[in-house]
Design a protein around this motif. Structure first.
Motif, PDB file in Angstrom:
ATOM      1  N   LEU A   1     -37.940  41.720 -42.110  1.00 19.36           N
ATOM      2  CA  LEU A   1     -37.484  40.935 -40.957  1.00 19.36           C
ATOM      3  C   LEU A   1     -36.117  41.398 -40.470  1.00 19.36           C
ATOM      4  O   LEU A   1     -35.863  41.426 -39.263  1.00 19.36           O
ATOM      5  CB  LEU A   1     -37.461  39.443 -41.306  1.00 19.36           C
ATOM      6  CG  LEU A   1     -38.831  38.800 -41.475  1.00 19.36           C
ATOM      7  CD1 LEU A   1     -38.714  37.441 -42.164  1.00 19.36           C
ATOM      8  CD2 LEU A   1     -39.539  38.662 -40.127  1.00 19.36           C
TER       9      LEU A   1
ATOM     10  N   GLU B   1     -45.443  42.601 -38.283  1.00 20.38           N
ATOM     11  CA  GLU B   1     -46.914  42.672 -38.334  1.00 20.38           C
ATOM     12  C   GLU B   1     -47.390  44.081 -37.953  1.00 20.38           C
ATOM     13  O   GLU B   1     -48.258  44.663 -38.608  1.00 20.38           O
ATOM     14  CB  GLU B   1     -47.501  41.637 -37.384  1.00 20.38           C
ATOM     15  CG  GLU B   1     -49.010  41.619 -37.319  1.00 20.38           C
ATOM     16  CD  GLU B   1     -49.513  40.621 -36.306  1.00 20.38           C
ATOM     17  OE1 GLU B   1     -50.432  39.856 -36.662  1.00 20.38           O
ATOM     18  OE2 GLU B   1     -49.011  40.597 -35.158  1.00 20.38           O
TER      19      GLU B   1
ATOM     20  N   THR C   1     -39.809  39.509 -33.465  1.00 20.31           N
ATOM     21  CA  THR C   1     -39.484  40.013 -34.800  1.00 20.31           C
ATOM     22  C   THR C   1     -40.707  39.952 -35.712  1.00 20.31           C
ATOM     23  O   THR C   1     -41.017  40.919 -36.415  1.00 20.31           O
ATOM     24  CB  THR C   1     -38.302  39.222 -35.395  1.00 20.31           C
ATOM     25  OG1 THR C   1     -37.168  39.374 -34.526  1.00 20.31           O
ATOM     26  CG2 THR C   1     -37.951  39.700 -36.787  1.00 20.31           C
ATOM     27  N   CYS C   2     -41.426  38.838 -35.672  1.00 21.42           N
ATOM     28  CA  CYS C   2     -42.639  38.715 -36.487  1.00 21.42           C
ATOM     29  C   CYS C   2     -43.700  39.718 -36.029  1.00 21.42           C
ATOM     30  O   CYS C   2     -44.376  40.335 -36.861  1.00 21.42           O
ATOM     31  CB  CYS C   2     -43.184  37.294 -36.415  1.00 21.42           C
ATOM     32  SG  CYS C   2     -42.148  36.081 -37.274  1.00 21.42           S
TER      33      CYS C   2
ATOM     34  N   ASP D   1     -40.647  35.428 -32.340  1.00 25.73           N
ATOM     35  CA  ASP D   1     -41.997  35.970 -32.136  1.00 25.73           C
ATOM     36  C   ASP D   1     -41.981  37.493 -32.120  1.00 25.73           C
ATOM     37  O   ASP D   1     -42.832  38.136 -32.735  1.00 25.73           O
ATOM     38  CB  ASP D   1     -42.593  35.453 -30.822  1.00 25.73           C
ATOM     39  CG  ASP D   1     -42.944  33.982 -30.857  1.00 25.73           C
ATOM     40  OD1 ASP D   1     -42.931  33.373 -31.950  1.00 25.73           O
ATOM     41  OD2 ASP D   1     -43.231  33.429 -29.770  1.00 25.73           O
TER      42      ASP D   1
ATOM     43  N   GLN E   1     -41.748  31.783 -40.861  1.00 24.04           N
ATOM     44  CA  GLN E   1     -42.230  32.070 -39.515  1.00 24.04           C
ATOM     45  C   GLN E   1     -43.176  33.274 -39.524  1.00 24.04           C
ATOM     46  O   GLN E   1     -44.160  33.290 -38.793  1.00 24.04           O
ATOM     47  CB  GLN E   1     -41.054  32.328 -38.566  1.00 24.04           C
ATOM     48  CG  GLN E   1     -40.273  31.069 -38.237  1.00 24.04           C
ATOM     49  CD  GLN E   1     -39.004  31.377 -37.472  1.00 24.04           C
ATOM     50  OE1 GLN E   1     -38.179  32.185 -37.909  1.00 24.04           O
ATOM     51  NE2 GLN E   1     -38.836  30.728 -36.323  1.00 24.04           N
ATOM     52  N   LEU E   2     -42.882  34.254 -40.364  1.00 24.50           N
ATOM     53  CA  LEU E   2     -43.759  35.413 -40.480  1.00 24.50           C
ATOM     54  C   LEU E   2     -45.128  34.992 -41.019  1.00 24.50           C
ATOM     55  O   LEU E   2     -46.164  35.439 -40.522  1.00 24.50           O
ATOM     56  CB  LEU E   2     -43.120  36.476 -41.381  1.00 24.50           C
ATOM     57  CG  LEU E   2     -43.933  37.746 -41.594  1.00 24.50           C
ATOM     58  CD1 LEU E   2     -44.186  38.475 -40.273  1.00 24.50           C
ATOM     59  CD2 LEU E   2     -43.217  38.658 -42.580  1.00 24.50           C
TER      60      LEU E   2
ATOM     61  N   TRP F   1     -46.974  33.330 -38.257  1.00 26.24           N
ATOM     62  CA  TRP F   1     -47.360  34.308 -37.225  1.00 26.24           C
ATOM     63  C   TRP F   1     -48.589  35.108 -37.641  1.00 26.24           C
ATOM     64  O   TRP F   1     -49.519  35.278 -36.878  1.00 26.24           O
ATOM     65  CB  TRP F   1     -46.185  35.247 -36.946  1.00 26.24           C
ATOM     66  CG  TRP F   1     -46.491  36.306 -35.929  1.00 26.24           C
ATOM     67  CD1 TRP F   1     -46.972  37.557 -36.186  1.00 26.24           C
ATOM     68  CD2 TRP F   1     -46.376  36.216 -34.519  1.00 26.24           C
ATOM     69  NE1 TRP F   1     -47.144  38.251 -35.009  1.00 26.24           N
ATOM     70  CE2 TRP F   1     -46.793  37.444 -33.967  1.00 26.24           C
ATOM     71  CE3 TRP F   1     -45.961  35.207 -33.651  1.00 26.24           C
ATOM     72  CZ2 TRP F   1     -46.794  37.694 -32.602  1.00 26.24           C
ATOM     73  CZ3 TRP F   1     -45.959  35.466 -32.290  1.00 26.24           C
ATOM     74  CH2 TRP F   1     -46.376  36.698 -31.780  1.00 26.24           C
ATOM     75  N   THR F   2     -48.568  35.600 -38.883  1.00 23.27           N
ATOM     76  CA  THR F   2     -49.654  36.481 -39.334  1.00 23.27           C
ATOM     77  C   THR F   2     -50.838  35.730 -39.928  1.00 23.27           C
ATOM     78  O   THR F   2     -51.940  36.271 -39.997  1.00 23.27           O
ATOM     79  CB  THR F   2     -49.151  37.473 -40.405  1.00 23.27           C
ATOM     80  OG1 THR F   2     -48.724  36.746 -41.565  1.00 23.27           O
ATOM     81  CG2 THR F   2     -48.029  38.338 -39.872  1.00 23.27           C
TER      82      THR F   2
ATOM     83  N   ALA G   1     -36.002  35.814 -37.497  1.00 24.31           N
ATOM     84  CA  ALA G   1     -37.151  35.070 -38.006  1.00 24.31           C
ATOM     85  C   ALA G   1     -37.043  34.926 -39.518  1.00 24.31           C
ATOM     86  O   ALA G   1     -36.356  35.701 -40.179  1.00 24.31           O
ATOM     87  CB  ALA G   1     -38.449  35.775 -37.629  1.00 24.31           C
TER      88      ALA G   1
ATOM     89  N   ALA H   1     -46.187  35.815 -46.621  1.00 24.98           N
ATOM     90  CA  ALA H   1     -45.184  36.855 -46.350  1.00 24.98           C
ATOM     91  C   ALA H   1     -45.109  37.793 -47.551  1.00 24.98           C
ATOM     92  O   ALA H   1     -45.210  37.353 -48.697  1.00 24.98           O
ATOM     93  CB  ALA H   1     -43.824  36.221 -46.098  1.00 24.98           C
TER      94      ALA H   1
END
Length: 129
Positions: A27, A69, A64-65, A62, A10-11, A14-15, A6, A19
């Motif tokens: 990551l 998290e 990995t994120c 997903d 993307q992080l 996701w959150t 990721a 980042a």
């Protein structure tokens, strides 16, 4: 550095939060955790070992994120040390204690959401057909 599944972008998606400054390191470590959880999973990869199926690519991103998290929420920096030590302060008295949760050093503390993302993609449990 091994495979990283990721990106910081993307992080962030996701959150829902920017980042952290060390997102690439987090990551990379989270990707290692995902790899450890998938030791018996079978899926198509390219010459660099990266998945080629878009569903698997998304599931690994997903997971990995979700792992990052989870680590941020638990105060872990990706080293795994946060779950092993505790601290208590009462006024001028400060105590530290070792907290071992029974996991061996081979166990991966995989985030529940990461586990679910991998399971939905058919990567867990690792069954060889």
């Amino acid at each position: 550095m091994g495979r990283v599944y990721a990106t910081p972008e993307q992080l962030t998606a996701w959150t829902g939060h920017p980042a952290p400054a060390d997102a690439e390191r987090l990551l990379a470590r989270a990707s290692e955790d995902v790899d450890d959880a998938l030791l018996t999973a079978c899926y198509a990869t390219d010459a660099a070992g990266m998945p080629t199926d878009p569903t698997i690519v998304q599931a690994l991103a997903d997971a990995t994120c979700a792992q990052v998290e989870y680590q941020l929420a638990t105060g872990d920096d990706g080293t795994g040390a946060a779950a092993r030590w505790g601290a208590v302060s009462i006024g001028p008295v400060s105590l530290s204690d070792r907290r071992d949760d029974g996991q061996s050093t081979d166990d991966v503390d995989l985030a529940p959401r990461a586990h679910r993302a991998l399971r939905r993609a058919g990567l867990l449990p690792g069954v060889i057909w």
